[in-house]
Design an enzyme around this catalytic site. Structure first.
Site, PDB file in Angstrom:
ATOM      1  N   ASP A  60      43.583  41.539  41.514  1.00 39.68           N
ATOM      2  CA  ASP A  60      43.299  42.789  40.801  1.00 39.68           C
ATOM      3  C   ASP A  60      41.797  43.008  40.925  1.00 39.68           C
ATOM      4  OD1 ASP A  60      43.301  44.995  38.972  1.00 39.68           O
ATOM      5  OD2 ASP A  60      45.228  44.284  38.254  1.00 39.68           O
ATOM      6  N   HIS A 112      41.184  44.348  44.028  1.00 36.68           N
ATOM      7  CA  HIS A 112      41.195  45.805  44.008  1.00 36.68           C
ATOM      8  C   HIS A 112      39.771  46.350  44.017  1.00 36.68           C
ATOM      9  CE1 HIS A 112      45.502  46.018  42.082  1.00 36.68           C
ATOM     10  NE2 HIS A 112      45.490  45.476  43.277  1.00 36.68           N
TER      11      HIS A 112
END
Ligand code: NAG
Ligand code: NAG
Ligand code: NAG
Ligand code: NAG
Ligand code: NAG
Ligand code: NAG
Ligand code: NAG
Ligand code: NAG
Ligand code: NAG
Ligand code: NAG
Length: 440
Positions: free
Chosen positions: A246, A269
């Protein structure tokens, strides 16, 4: 036979033949930038106040009592030592907001118990979304280092979350109200959720942190952000390696004067502002952020800014919002190396809204201004080819002065196009197109 740690602690017996060497305090070398306020630099703690933490060492009996005992005993001027080669099991939530003027030397391994029932009823709730933590770190002038490991025992959580998305997974390092402090030379493994949630902090430094923890089952380790900052200022994150799935680093509401530099991120991310403006009636600020010298591999994004529009929008059934106000201002991303990243740069003020007509009809009350991207290089993934970036503002009235210069990023087929909505194309050294390919 070892006496119980309780007895040892009460009798103040040092651990039998505690043959130890204290780690030297890590030297902090900020590169390429110095932070706005100098790093903490307190005088050394007393060498006559060293508390060695006792452990049962069996990998499951709770050592929390001994840990708290040592921290209280040597707080305000001493050292606490977790011995090399030992494992310490933490089975109870610890409120560590009383810490001050203390060096915590973690040479061994601290592991949180896997009692998910206990933790869901006893971990510390933070007021942001559903964040909770195993322990709450606060206070002032706290140094934590030593080369040891903090292990969140996340596998059981990854599996439980896959069965029930309402499982309240604790973050590994929960910070509330910490100031003038340093965490350095630590190995963090298998956090159930984010690795760090940093709230109400000022002048704190993260240096040489090694983050990883892949799932070994078919259920992936979700929401394992490296760091999330919230209501915090003067936070430096540097010289670290992050392997997660993430955000590598994420700036949540009211993050100001943040310096992020010299990171190696894999699988993430990207380094993200937001999402912001999710809730009507809130005012979110992210301002004066410098992100420099980042190498970004196997990621969905390199640099990202995501703001909800002023129309109710939905990313998914459990992620909806829009309508909140605030500002994003004075953000710089520079010297980023891109390797197999879907979008090198992604700005959207239409987060969660696939209908761009609707997004532009209700421009976001959360403004974006003065954003610079410079000296990016590398190759994206195939995902949005021929695009390598996207710049989507809901209206030029609420979003401007966005500049991208010296962007040497190509897609695998050699193109360097960007989707541009409400942009000054002359400020973007990329080929603007109106070929919209969405975002994740
Ligand atoms: C939890 O930890 C205990 C002690 O280490 C172990 O025996 C048990 O198998 C673990 N349970 C799960 C679900 O991982
Ligand atoms: C931060 O400080 C505010 C104001 O004192 C407080 O209300 C809040 O609970 C603290 N923690 C978080 C996570 O915001
Ligand atoms: C927080 O938990 C509640 C109840 O478990 C759930 O309804 C809500 O969607 C969660 N919120 C977030 C932001 O995850
Ligand atoms: C990094 O994460 C990936 C994917 O989750 C995993 O395959 C790899 O083993 C991890 N690396 C380390 C050092 O843990
Ligand atoms: C952020 O700061 C603004 C301005 O001080 C304030 O209105 C807002 O409530 C703050 N938001 C949070 C989440 O603390
Ligand atoms: C950039 O970061 C890398 C580590 O990822 C480091 O080795 C290098 O010295 C840094 N460069 C500068 C100019 O700070
Ligand atoms: C980086 O992540 C990929 C999967 O995304 C994984 O295969 C690889 O092992 C990771 N690299 C490191 C150094 O952990
Ligand atoms: C903008 O942010 C930089 C850090 O990147 C800081 O040095 C500078 O003072 C900020 N400028 C303003 C006007 O706040
Ligand atoms: C990126 O992922 C691929 C496989 O998915 C892996 O071979 C490569 O080592 C990863 N890059 C890094 C820097 O870990
Ligand atoms: C997008 O929103 C506009 C304006 O509300 C509407 O007219 C149009 O039908 C919508 N398009 C789609 C595909 O839903």
């Amino acid at each position: 036979m070892k006496p119980s740690s309780l007895l040892q602690a009460l009798l103040l017996l040092p651990l039998a033949v505690a043959d130890y060497t204290l780690s030297p305090r890590p030297r902090l070398t900020p590169m390429p930038y110095n932070p706005r306020v100098p790093f903490p630099n307190p005088p050394p703690r007393s060498l006559s106040r060293v508390c060695v933490v006792n452990t049962h060492g069996d990998g499951f009996t709770d050592d929390t009592y001994s840990v708290l005992f040592a921290l209280h005993e040597c707080n305000d001027g001493g050292h606490v030592l977790f011995l090399r080669g030992e494992t310490y099991t933490i089975g109870s939530a610890m409120d560590l907001t009383f810490l001050k003027h203390i060096d915590i030397d973690v040479q061994g391994r601290i592991q949180f118990s896997n009692d998910t029932q206990y933790w869901q009823s006893n971990s510390f709730p933070f007021v942001f979304q559903n964040v909770t933590s195993f322990f709450k770190l606060g206070g002032e002038d706290v140094w934590i280092y030593g080369g040891g490991t903090i292990d969140g025992n996340g596998q059981v959580w990854y599996d439980e979350y896959a069965a029930n998305i309402y499982t309240l997974r604790p973050v590994l390092v929960g910070i509330d109200g910490l100031k003038d402090s340093v965490l350095s030379d630590l190995v963090l493994r298998h956090s159930p959720q984010y690795y760090h949630f940093i709230a109400n902090a000022s002048n704190i430094v993260f240096n040489n942190i090694d983050i990883a923890g892949a799932s070994t089952s078919k259920h992936s380790a979700k929401n394992t952000d490296g760091w999330d900052t919230y209501r915090s200022r003067d936070v430096t994150i540097m010289n670290s390696v992050i392997n997660n799935s993430d955000d590598c680093v994420s700036f949540k509401p009211n993050s100001t004067d943040i310096l992020v530099q010299s990171l190696f991120c894999n699988g993430s991310h990207g380094v993200s502002v937001g999402s912001l403006g999710q809730y009507v009636g809130t005012f979110d600020i992210v301002e004066s952020v410098m992100v420099s010298n980042i190498s970004m591999h196997n990621a969905s994004d390199g640099a990202r800014i995501k703001v909800w529009p002023n129309a109710p929008s939905a990313m998914s059934d459990d992620l909806q919002g829009g309508g909140g106000s605030g500002r994003v201002r004075n953000i710089t991303y520079e010297d980023m190396t891109i390797d197999n990243v879907d979008y090198a740069i992604e700005i959207t003020q239409c987060y969660g809204q696939r209908n761009l007509t609707l997004c532009q009809q209700y421009p976001s009350p959360l403004t974006i201004d003065d954003v610079v991207f410079r000296r990016f290089r590398g190759t994206t993934s195939r995902k949005y080819q021929p695009l390598v970036a996207t710049f989507a503002c809901s209206s030029p009235k609420v979003c401007g002065d966005i500049r991208a210069t010296d962007i040497n990023v190509v897609s695998p087929s050699g193109t360097s196009q960007a989707y541009c909505l409400n942009q000054e194309a002359a400020n973007l050294e990329l080929e603007c197109t109106d070929n919209y390919k969405g975002f994740r």
